[in-house]
Scaffold this active site. Structure first.
Site, short mmCIF file in Angstrom:
data_model
loop_
_atom_site.label_atom_id
_atom_site.label_comp_id
_atom_site.label_asym_id
_atom_site.label_seq_id
_atom_site.Cartn_x
_atom_site.Cartn_y
_atom_site.Cartn_z
N GLY B 218 30.85 42.39 39.91
CA GLY B 218 31.58 41.14 39.99
C GLY B 218 30.73 39.99 39.47
O GLY B 218 29.86 40.16 38.62
N SER B 219 30.94 38.83 40.07
CA SER B 219 30.32 37.61 39.52
C SER B 219 28.80 37.56 39.67
O SER B 219 28.15 36.73 39.06
CB SER B 219 30.93 36.38 40.19
OG SER B 219 32.32 36.38 39.93
N THR B 220 28.21 38.45 40.52
CA THR B 220 26.76 38.42 40.61
C THR B 220 26.15 38.76 39.24
O THR B 220 25.03 38.37 38.93
CB THR B 220 26.22 39.43 41.64
OG1 THR B 220 26.73 40.73 41.32
CG2 THR B 220 26.67 39.07 43.06
#
Lengths: 460, 486
Positions: B218-220
């Site tokens: 995801g956004s990590t």
């Protein structure tokens, strides 16, 4: 045939005494080793077991001095050492199983050893000349085949783990095959010494082999059928192989014809193959032999697998007496006593054991070479070869050379019948060797030389 | 008759020669193989005959062998129950060692390692009782406890590492199990527990921190994309990049929107790189991914350790970025979707690289190997795995990640009096399933002592409402706090 009169007329009894003390010494050390390894203390049973063995073997030694002073000096120390080491291993397994010294298997084995030595002494005492046995050739045949078939008698025979080679009499059980081995060797020797001329001379040449006439095939066919009977009905490949192999070997010695060996091997392998195709229990043995670690085989029995793992655990040097886990294998004290030794004294140790057996057997063969009468030659060679074949069948079975069978390792394994039979066998060998090594009186030597001249028959 | 007797003696010699060969075959040639068989009771019993080494956390055993009175001389126990299950693993008589250090360092614990050769010789000579070596771990017990408590009964994993050394400070994977259930000497009970654990669809025996099916980051993953952008030299943290509400993806009818309910990331559909990370702007990073290209993204990920097979000493499943990416897939990958797959440990390594001036340290669990009388036999030395970004880019990324926690999506990770840097993530994985919630970061931002990664599967207790900032950030905060606060 050459006259073997060059043997030095040394009796060798003192050598025997020294070797005997050495053998008992080794056994005592081994016993001490087990005690220290398992309990960390001086073993309390050492005195009982050690003196027991010493008294038994010294008594036998004294009898030899008195009654068979020219007997082979190596035989008694070797069997004493083997019997003693067997005792040590059985005692060691007693400890592992938590059995007392007093009522353990080792004490029973020691009692059996004493009885076996007593009987062997009696054989040696009463049988002054082995040639007397020739008179009982056909009695021996009847007794031998009788003993062989005894386990098949309903109510008497007992099936122990698949093989029907035991008989039970009340609380006692007995493997008559062990005795049959000796009695049949006497029969074969007596029979073959009579018929060797016709069996070795008559016949046609086929492919470089002199093939016997059809009518002379009778005896080998009878032996073949009997051995297959043992295989099929007593379900024991080992006994079957032992008797047939013994017969063929003696036939070969008597006739000097290789064709008998060829015929014998063809007959046996053919018969065994047919038995394999026809009988489930034979197929099962073969499965266990060839695919020991397959799930199907392990579902039937993991005994062989456990034995192999035990031997692997020993490696080259072994875990040391008392430091392995031979008790994890079933029948570690009887059929699987060789893996037990393999685990605790290692590959080098079992090599030494095998060498003891080989020495014992080759001394027997030496006796056969040395003795002057045909019956004695056949008997000594036959008895020695039966020990060799039995060792091969037992060790070959546990090391996956051949399918596993229910025979015991001579002298080493726990079991009364085996001890009785093998000590008597050694008594016979000692008697014959006494005869072979005893210097001839002048007159008899001359007569023997004459007999030689008429005996030599060469064909081809 | 003498000639055949001589030949028969030859046959006897041959028979014995066969026996010599066959016994040599078993006791020498095949011995190792036979001893290594899993069903070999002798080997098993032999390993139970000597005391197995302990596994220690801060001097306190979390796995130790206690004398037992049955056939097996020692019973393996785990005083902390499930807390360290995925670190220690189990040491089962029936199923062997597995699940963690018990198997990864079995030869040390059992005392059979070659490293212990001289020790064994001296044990033999001095008559000292032979025993396995003990392992002192890098785990910080407070961080481990905080991670376990904060994750609670949600499925997921927490990893914390010391960015300066790579020492693993906490490793928790839920659901877990009690290793003692598998090490009991009651084989029936053990078999029942084994069967139950293996049949459980939530797979409690899988260490999700380093293995299993892996997660989309995801956004990590935007940290990696941002690092690649900075490394390219074309962008700085203040560069203006497009950040519309919806990014039109070429070659396809699909679009890449920002999170539901959020519009454009800045005025005039423009934003800075720093602000894009702060508010986790999907469209800006999607656009960046397409600009940078697959090679730049992949090589930046590789510098952080993606694709490496690590052993800590347990084997870590390599994380991966797909080899072939078209433009729309690039945009998706740049925000950690599509087929990018990572372990939580890998995500923690990304944060720790940023924290450690761009240098990735090799993660490890065993601080030192101790003999049975607690002499040090071997001490771990931290080693550098790679330089992921330059020191300047690392400080830029640190400033950007600090903004995330200070004023962006990761405010739930704030610790009073300590500056925290971090990044949230909310990873879609299959239609109709709640997203995984992520948080990764480190603290203190100016002198990093701990880097963490937290993943909570399927949004944990809040399900569809989950965002990394809401579910995962508080867990990360608890763990960082446990390390930072003295």
């Amino acid at each position: 045939m050459t006259t073997v009169s060059s043997l030095p007329p040394r009796k060798g009894r003192n050598v025997e005494l020294v070797l005997l003390l050495l053998a008992v010494g080794i056994v005592v050390l081994a016993y001490l080793n087990v005690g220290l390894a398992t309990q960390g203390t001086f073993p309390p049973g050492l005195l009982a077991h050690g003196t027991g063995l010493l008294v038994i073997s010294l008594a036998f030694h004294l009898l030899l001095r008195w009654r068979a002073s020219y007997a082979d000096p190596l035989l008694l120390p070797i069997v004493t050492l083997l019997n003693g080491l067997g005792l040590v291993m059985i005692h060691r397994l007693d400890i592992a199983a938590g059995r007392d010294v007093a009522d353990g298997l080792a004490m029973k084995q020691l009692t059996w050893s004493a009885l076996a030595v007593a009987i062997a002494a009696a054989v040696l005492f009463f049988l002054k000349d082995h040639r007397t046995l020739r008179r009982y050739t056909f009695t021996a045949a009847a007794v031998g085949f009788g003993l062989l078939l005894l386990p098949l008698v309903p109510g008497l025979g007992r099936q122990v783990y698949g093989s029907r080679i035991w008989i039970g009499l009340g609380p006692f059980s007995f493997q008559p095959g062990e005795i049959a081995k000796i009695v049949l060797a006497i029969f074969f020797a007596g029979y073959l010494v009579q018929t060797r001329d016709v069996l070795s001379l008559a016949g046609r040449k086929v492919l470089g082999f002199t093939m016997p006439r059809a009518r002379d095939l009778g005896p080998i066919l009878v032996a073949w059928v009997a051995s297959l009977g043992v295989l099929v009905f007593e379900k024991d490949l080992g006994s079957s192989l032992l008797f047939f192999g013994l017969f063929v070997a003696m036939l070969y010695v008597a006739t000097e014809r290789t064709s008998w060996i060829a015929i014998g091997m063809v007959l046996f392998s053919g018969g065994a193959y047919v038995a394999y195709l026809l009988f489930g229990h034979v197929q099962q043995r073969v499965l266990l032999w060839l695919h020991t670690f397959s799930p199907e085989a392990l579902a039937v029995s993991d005994q062989l697998a456990r034995g192999l793992m035990g031997m692997a655990n020993g490696g080259l040097l072994g875990t040391g007496l008392g430091r392995g886990r031979p008790d994890l294998t079933y029948f570690a004290e009887s059929d699987f006593i060789v893996p037990s030794f393999g685990e605790e004294i290692g590959l080098f140790g079992v090599f030494a054991l095998f060498m003891l057996y080989l020495l014992l057997i080759e001394r027997g063969m030496r006796t056969a070479l040395g003795v002057r009468d045909g019956f004695g030659k056949l008997l000594a060679a036959g008895l020695s070869f039966s020990v060799a074949l039995q060792c091969f069948v037992v060790v070959g079975g546990v090391t996956r050379v051949i399918p596993l069978t229910g025979l015991t390792m001579p002298f080493l394994s726990y079991g009364g019948s085996s001890l009785l039979a093998n000590w008597s066998l050694v008594a016979l060998l000692l008697r014959i060797s006494d005869h072979a090594r005893r210097p001839l009186p002048e007159v008899e030597q001359a007569a023997a030389a004459q007999a030689e001249a008429t005996e030599v028959v060469k064909i081809r | 008759m003498n000639a055949p007797i001589r030949r028969l003696s030859g046959v006897v010699a041959l028979l014995f020669a066969i026996l010599l060969v066959s016994s040599t075959w078993i006791q020498y040639v095949q011995a190792k193989e036979l001893q290594g068989r899993p069903d070999n009771r002798r080997t098993l019993l032999a390993t139970y005959a000597r005391e197995r080494g302990q596994i220690l956390v801060d001097g306190t055993p979390v796995a130790l062998s206690k004398p037992s009175n049955d056939e097996l001389k020692w019973l393996r126990t785990y005083p902390q129950g499930p807390r360290y299950a995925h670190v220690t693993g189990y040491y089962s008589f029936t199923y062997g060692p597995g699940g963690g250090l018990e198997s990864a360092e079995n030869s040390l614990l059992s005392g059979q390692s070659d490293k212990l050769f001289y020790r064994r010789v001296s044990d033999m000579l001095t008559g000292r009782k032979a025993a396995g070596a003990s392992l002192e771990l890098t785990i910080n017990p407070k961080a481990q406890a905080a991670a376990e408590k904060a994750l609670g009964n949600q499925r997921g994993a927490v990893v914390a590492i010391d960015p300066k050394t790579g020492a693993i400070l906490a490793m928790v994977s839920h659901p877990d199990y009690d290793p003692a259930d598998l090490t009991s000497h009651d084989s029936k009970k053990v078999a029942a527990a084994w069967k139950k654990l293996n049949a459980d669809p939530t797979r409690p025996m899988v260490n999700r921190a380093i293995g299993g099916n892996l997660y989309p980051p995801g956004s990590t993953f935007k940290i990696v994309t941002a690092a690649a952008a900075l490394a390219s030299g074309k962008y700085t943290e203040e560069s203006q990049i497009p950040g519309p509400a919806v990014l039109d993806l070429p070659q396809t009818s699909a679009d890449l929107p920002n999170s539901a309910g959020e519009g454009a990331c800045g005025p005039n559909n423009k934003t800075t790189l720093k602000h894009a990370l702060e508010i986790s702007c999907n469209t800006a990073f999607g656009w960046l991914g397409m600009q940078l290209g697959g090679d730049a993204l992949r090589s930046q990920a590789a510098k952080f350790g993606v694709g490496d097979t690590l052993s800590i000493p347990m084997r870590v499943t390599p994380s991966s970025v797909p080899a072939q990416l078209d433009k729309p897939q690039l945009a998706q990958s740049a925000i950690g979707q599509y087929d990018v797959r990572v372990t939580p440990l890998q995500v923690a390594m990304i944060s720790s690289a940023v924290a450690n001036r761009g240098i990735v340290m090799k993660p490890y669990l065993v601080k030192s190997v101790l003999s049975s009388d607690l002499d040090t036999i071997e001490e771990a030395t931290p080693s550098q795995l790679s330089q992921a970004v330059s020191a300047d880019d690392a400080s830029a990324l640190t400033r950007m990640m600090e903004a995330v926690v200070q004023s962006g999506t990761g405010q739930a990770a704030q610790i009073a009096g300590v500056s925290v840097a971090g990044k949230t993530g909310t990873a879609q994985h299959g239609k109709g399933q709640a997203p995984h919630a992520w948080f990764t970061g480190f603290a203190p931002a100016d002198d990093p002592q701990v880097a963490v990664a937290v993943v909570v599967e399927d949004g944990g207790s809040v399900g569809n409402e989950a965002y990394g900032g809401r579910v995962a950030a508080p867990i990360a905060k608890a763990v960082m706090e446990a390390v930072v606060q003295k």
